[in-house]
Design an enzyme around this catalytic site. Structure first.
Site, PDB file in Angstrom:
ATOM      1  N   ASP A 134       7.744  -7.875   0.999  1.00  0.00           N
ATOM      2  CA  ASP A 134       7.346  -8.260  -0.327  1.00  0.00           C
ATOM      3  C   ASP A 134       6.428  -9.143  -0.511  1.00  0.00           C
ATOM      4  O   ASP A 134       6.932 -10.334   0.083  1.00  0.00           O
ATOM      5  CB  ASP A 134       8.481  -8.252  -1.263  1.00  0.00           C
ATOM      6  CG  ASP A 134       8.129  -8.329  -2.712  1.00  0.00           C
ATOM      7  OD1 ASP A 134       8.243  -7.167  -3.396  1.00  0.00           O
ATOM      8  OD2 ASP A 134       7.738  -9.379  -3.413  1.00  0.00           O
ATOM      9  N   ILE A 135       5.087  -9.006  -0.992  1.00  0.00           N
ATOM     10  CA  ILE A 135       3.925 -10.141  -0.947  1.00  0.00           C
ATOM     11  C   ILE A 135       4.611 -11.061  -1.898  1.00  0.00           C
ATOM     12  O   ILE A 135       4.898 -10.881  -3.087  1.00  0.00           O
ATOM     13  CB  ILE A 135       2.765  -9.587  -1.411  1.00  0.00           C
ATOM     14  CG1 ILE A 135       2.352  -8.476  -0.273  1.00  0.00           C
ATOM     15  CG2 ILE A 135       1.584 -10.811  -1.539  1.00  0.00           C
ATOM     16  CD1 ILE A 135       0.929  -7.970  -0.695  1.00  0.00           C
TER      17      ILE A 135
ATOM     18  N   GLU B  33       3.829  -4.173  -4.758  1.00  0.00           N
ATOM     19  CA  GLU B  33       3.480  -5.181  -3.599  1.00  0.00           C
ATOM     20  C   GLU B  33       4.288  -5.016  -2.548  1.00  0.00           C
ATOM     21  O   GLU B  33       4.572  -6.046  -1.479  1.00  0.00           O
ATOM     22  CB  GLU B  33       3.163  -6.611  -4.178  1.00  0.00           C
ATOM     23  CG  GLU B  33       4.406  -7.244  -4.502  1.00  0.00           C
ATOM     24  CD  GLU B  33       4.664  -7.093  -6.000  1.00  0.00           C
ATOM     25  OE1 GLU B  33       5.348  -7.856  -6.645  1.00  0.00           O
ATOM     26  OE2 GLU B  33       4.106  -6.111  -6.645  1.00  0.00           O
TER      27      GLU B  33
END
Length: 219
Positions: A86-87, A131
């Site tokens: 997960d960004i 994301e």
């Protein structure tokens, strides 16, 4: 009478030529139509398993492949590991720079991910949504899943992504887990374990790699 016969032969020959040309044109038309239909079918099939923005696999295909890989572990004892990435603080990218830059960052991140984990028979990469991304590692690749995740985290933190000509410093939180037949009934159980590890990575300050139970921190 000979003239009449000659004219009849000429008319018949003309009809044959016309029939052959018409038949050939119809054959070409049907051939082109069949090729267009096959191309459209292949395109739809590709779109059904591909994320339109990044070109990685989509969540639907990812889920199907994870289910198949987990079933293979149960029948053949093959190794299987899962990474969920997960960004970090991606919403700030969209808020500060706009969604066009945000989309460019997702594409650049997917390219960096594919460069580090080249897709193969033992690796599958997907954008799970927003994301969030997933990596399935099977066979020998699964044995070093935690170490690979940690190296990717370090490389990403040290080298900014270039999005629409802008250098964007991006970090990522990663959850890692291995499928264990004694612990996981199916792929959903593995996914929940790894998702919990990802949540721990984010809760501990982000830009971290956390493993679910059964994954040695030193592998």
């Amino acid at each position: 009478s000979q003239l009449t016969i000659a004219i009849a032969y000429l008319m018949y020959a003309g009809y044959l030529v016309f029939a052959v040309l018409h038949s050939h044109a119809e054959y070409r038309r049907r051939l082109l139509l069949d090729e267009a239909l096959l191309d459209q079918r292949d395109r739809f099939e590709r779109l059904s398993r591909e994320d339109a923005l990044t070109g990685l696999h989509n969540r639907r295909h990812f889920t199907a492949m994870l289910d198949a890989a987990a079933a293979k572990v149960r029948t053949e004892g093959a190794a299987l590991a899962l990474l969920i990435l997960d960004i970090d603080h991606f919403k700030l990218v969209n808020d500060r720079h706009g969604h066009a830059i945000g989309d460019a960052c997702l594409v650049a991140f997917a390219q960096r991910l594919a460069l580090f984990f080249p897709p193969s028979d033992t690796r599958l990469l997907a954008r799970l949504g927003g994301e969030e991304f997933g990596v399935i590692l099977a066979g020998p690749d699964a044995d070093s899943a935690f170490a690979q995740a940690r190296r990717f985290r370090d490389v990403l933190a040290g080298e900014p992504l270039f999005c629409e000509g802008r250098a964007m410093p991006i970090t990522v939180s990663i959850g890692v887990g291995r499928f264990e037949a004694t612990r996981h009934g199916d792929a959903d159980d593995l996914y929940r374990d790894v998702d919990a590890a990802l949540y721990s990575a984010k809760a501990e300050g982000r830009n971290r790699v956390c493993a679910s139970p059964g994954v040695p921190a030193g592998d």
